[in-house]
Design a protein around this motif. Structure first.
Motif, PDB file in Angstrom:
ATOM      1  N   GLN A  83      -0.464  19.776   6.264  1.00  0.00           N
ATOM      2  CA  GLN A  83      -1.247  20.993   6.537  1.00  0.00           C
ATOM      3  C   GLN A  83      -2.664  20.681   7.000  1.00  0.00           C
ATOM      4  O   GLN A  83      -3.211  21.373   7.840  1.00  0.00           O
ATOM      5  CB  GLN A  83      -1.285  21.899   5.315  1.00  0.00           C
ATOM      6  N   THR A  84      -3.273  19.628   6.439  1.00  0.00           N
ATOM      7  CA  THR A  84      -4.667  19.315   6.777  1.00  0.00           C
ATOM      8  C   THR A  84      -4.794  18.108   7.710  1.00  0.00           C
ATOM      9  O   THR A  84      -5.896  17.792   8.143  1.00  0.00           O
ATOM     10  CB  THR A  84      -5.481  19.021   5.496  1.00  0.00           C
ATOM     11  N   ASP A  85      -3.674  17.422   7.986  1.00  0.00           N
ATOM     12  CA  ASP A  85      -3.664  16.178   8.769  1.00  0.00           C
ATOM     13  C   ASP A  85      -4.500  15.079   8.114  1.00  0.00           C
ATOM     14  O   ASP A  85      -4.937  14.143   8.776  1.00  0.00           O
ATOM     15  CB  ASP A  85      -4.141  16.396  10.206  1.00  0.00           C
ATOM     16  N   GLU A  86      -4.716  15.170   6.816  1.00  0.00           N
ATOM     17  CA  GLU A  86      -5.460  14.146   6.092  1.00  0.00           C
ATOM     18  C   GLU A  86      -4.505  13.035   5.652  1.00  0.00           C
ATOM     19  O   GLU A  86      -3.432  13.299   5.117  1.00  0.00           O
ATOM     20  CB  GLU A  86      -6.142  14.746   4.862  1.00  0.00           C
ATOM     21  N   THR A  87      -4.915  11.795   5.890  1.00  0.00           N
ATOM     22  CA  THR A  87      -4.135  10.630   5.476  1.00  0.00           C
ATOM     23  C   THR A  87      -4.908   9.892   4.404  1.00  0.00           C
ATOM     24  O   THR A  87      -6.081   9.564   4.588  1.00  0.00           O
ATOM     25  CB  THR A  87      -3.878   9.686   6.669  1.00  0.00           C
ATOM     26  N   ARG A  88      -4.249   9.638   3.271  1.00  0.00           N
ATOM     27  CA  ARG A  88      -4.872   8.910   2.172  1.00  0.00           C
ATOM     28  C   ARG A  88      -4.126   7.604   1.974  1.00  0.00           C
ATOM     29  O   ARG A  88      -2.921   7.599   1.790  1.00  0.00           O
ATOM     30  CB  ARG A  88      -4.824   9.736   0.893  1.00  0.00           C
TER      31      ARG A  88
ATOM     32  N   GLY B  17       0.825  -1.197   0.000  1.00  0.00           N
ATOM     33  CA  GLY B  17       0.000   0.000   0.000  1.00  0.00           C
ATOM     34  C   GLY B  17       0.860   1.248   0.000  1.00  0.00           C
ATOM     35  O   GLY B  17       1.964   1.258   0.551  1.00  0.00           O
ATOM     36  N   TYR B  18       0.351   2.273  -0.631  1.00  0.00           N
ATOM     37  CA  TYR B  18       1.037   3.563  -0.667  1.00  0.00           C
ATOM     38  C   TYR B  18       0.177   4.585   0.062  1.00  0.00           C
ATOM     39  O   TYR B  18      -1.055   4.523  -0.004  1.00  0.00           O
ATOM     40  CB  TYR B  18       1.271   3.998  -2.120  1.00  0.00           C
ATOM     41  N   TRP B  19       0.815   5.517   0.737  1.00  0.00           N
ATOM     42  CA  TRP B  19       0.136   6.473   1.605  1.00  0.00           C
ATOM     43  C   TRP B  19       0.636   7.889   1.365  1.00  0.00           C
ATOM     44  O   TRP B  19       1.813   8.092   1.074  1.00  0.00           O
ATOM     45  CB  TRP B  19       0.398   6.108   3.061  1.00  0.00           C
TER      46      TRP B  19
ATOM     47  N   PHE C  54      -1.661   5.919  -6.319  1.00  0.00           N
ATOM     48  CA  PHE C  54      -0.690   6.780  -5.636  1.00  0.00           C
ATOM     49  C   PHE C  54      -0.077   7.775  -6.628  1.00  0.00           C
ATOM     50  O   PHE C  54      -0.011   8.978  -6.355  1.00  0.00           O
ATOM     51  CB  PHE C  54       0.384   5.898  -5.000  1.00  0.00           C
ATOM     52  N   ALA C  55       0.343   7.279  -7.788  1.00  0.00           N
ATOM     53  CA  ALA C  55       0.943   8.146  -8.807  1.00  0.00           C
ATOM     54  C   ALA C  55      -0.065   9.192  -9.289  1.00  0.00           C
ATOM     55  O   ALA C  55       0.273  10.370  -9.450  1.00  0.00           O
ATOM     56  CB  ALA C  55       1.456   7.312  -9.976  1.00  0.00           C
ATOM     57  N   ALA C  56      -1.313   8.759  -9.497  1.00  0.00           N
ATOM     58  CA  ALA C  56      -2.350   9.697  -9.944  1.00  0.00           C
ATOM     59  C   ALA C  56      -2.640  10.741  -8.870  1.00  0.00           C
ATOM     60  O   ALA C  56      -2.804  11.928  -9.184  1.00  0.00           O
ATOM     61  CB  ALA C  56      -3.625   8.933 -10.297  1.00  0.00           C
ATOM     62  N   ARG C  57      -2.691  10.336  -7.621  1.00  0.00           N
ATOM     63  CA  ARG C  57      -2.977  11.270  -6.528  1.00  0.00           C
ATOM     64  C   ARG C  57      -1.834  12.265  -6.345  1.00  0.00           C
ATOM     65  O   ARG C  57      -2.057  13.443  -6.060  1.00  0.00           O
ATOM     66  CB  ARG C  57      -3.253  10.495  -5.229  1.00  0.00           C
ATOM     67  N   ARG C  58      -0.615  11.786  -6.496  1.00  0.00           N
ATOM     68  CA  ARG C  58       0.547  12.692  -6.416  1.00  0.00           C
ATOM     69  C   ARG C  58       0.424  13.786  -7.474  1.00  0.00           C
ATOM     70  O   ARG C  58       0.645  14.955  -7.190  1.00  0.00           O
ATOM     71  CB  ARG C  58       1.844  11.916  -6.660  1.00  0.00           C
ATOM     72  N   LYS C  59       0.066  13.370  -8.680  1.00  0.00           N
ATOM     73  CA  LYS C  59      -0.076  14.330  -9.776  1.00  0.00           C
ATOM     74  C   LYS C  59      -1.217  15.302  -9.480  1.00  0.00           C
ATOM     75  O   LYS C  59      -1.067  16.517  -9.650  1.00  0.00           O
ATOM     76  CB  LYS C  59      -0.319  13.588 -11.089  1.00  0.00           C
ATOM     77  N   GLN C  60      -2.351  14.783  -9.024  1.00  0.00           N
ATOM     78  CA  GLN C  60      -3.518  15.609  -8.707  1.00  0.00           C
ATOM     79  C   GLN C  60      -3.197  16.640  -7.622  1.00  0.00           C
ATOM     80  O   GLN C  60      -3.624  17.787  -7.690  1.00  0.00           O
ATOM     81  CB  GLN C  60      -4.667  14.709  -8.236  1.00  0.00           C
ATOM     82  N   ASP C  61      -2.430  16.219  -6.609  1.00  0.00           N
ATOM     83  CA  ASP C  61      -2.077  17.116  -5.502  1.00  0.00           C
ATOM     84  C   ASP C  61      -0.880  18.004  -5.810  1.00  0.00           C
ATOM     85  O   ASP C  61      -0.514  18.856  -4.992  1.00  0.00           O
ATOM     86  CB  ASP C  61      -1.785  16.308  -4.236  1.00  0.00           C
ATOM     87  N   GLY C  62      -0.233  17.796  -6.969  1.00  0.00           N
ATOM     88  CA  GLY C  62       0.917  18.608  -7.336  1.00  0.00           C
ATOM     89  C   GLY C  62       2.164  18.288  -6.524  1.00  0.00           C
ATOM     90  O   GLY C  62       3.014  19.155  -6.317  1.00  0.00           O
TER      91      GLY C  62
END
Length: 130
Positions: A97-102, A90-92, A110-118
């Motif tokens: 800043q928001t204390d949000e854990t995905r 699993g990747y996390w 994970f790669a797509a989320r990294r791109k989405q979050d910049g």
């Protein structure tokens, strides 16, 4: 002689690594390596990323982690001793800043989320070594 007697004792390999935002990598045994929030000196709260965290990266905004699951050791039928299960990965992403854990996420998500979050490509997961 005292060193030789104590060097095999549990706990000598335990450590913590401070991360931004009050988080820490906490190792309490060979395979119990997690990410938790530090509550006070030597005290951690609930696990944010479960065992076994094997790679991490961070900057001032994000903590990234790769984690492999654990399974009961088939060689120890009368024990709850766990070993890494490389088939469960699993990747996390922790947003400091928001204390949000995905997570856990697949490598693709994970790669797509990294791109989405910049999240910068220069933030590269590295094996935890202590």
């Amino acid at each position: 002689m005292t060193f030789l007697l104590t060097s095999g004792c549990a706990g000598l390999g335990d450590y913590d690594i401070s991360l931004p935002g009050g988080y820490s990598v906490v190792r309490t045994s060979a395979h119990q390596v997690t990410i938790s929030r530090q509550v006070s000196e030597g005290v951690w709260g609930e696990r944010v990323v479960p065992a076994k965290v094997v790679q991490i990266a961070w900057d001032e905004r994000y903590i990234l982690a790769k984690q492999v699951g654990l399974m009961n050791d088939p060689m120890r039928t009368n024990s709850s001793y766990q070993i890494p299960d490389e088939s469960v990965v699993g990747y996390w992403i922790i947003d400091i800043q928001t204390d949000e854990t995905r997570g856990p996420m697949t490598e693709e998500d994970f790669a797509a989320r990294r791109k989405q979050d910049g999240i910068s490509d220069s933030l590269i997961l590295k094996t935890i070594q202590r």
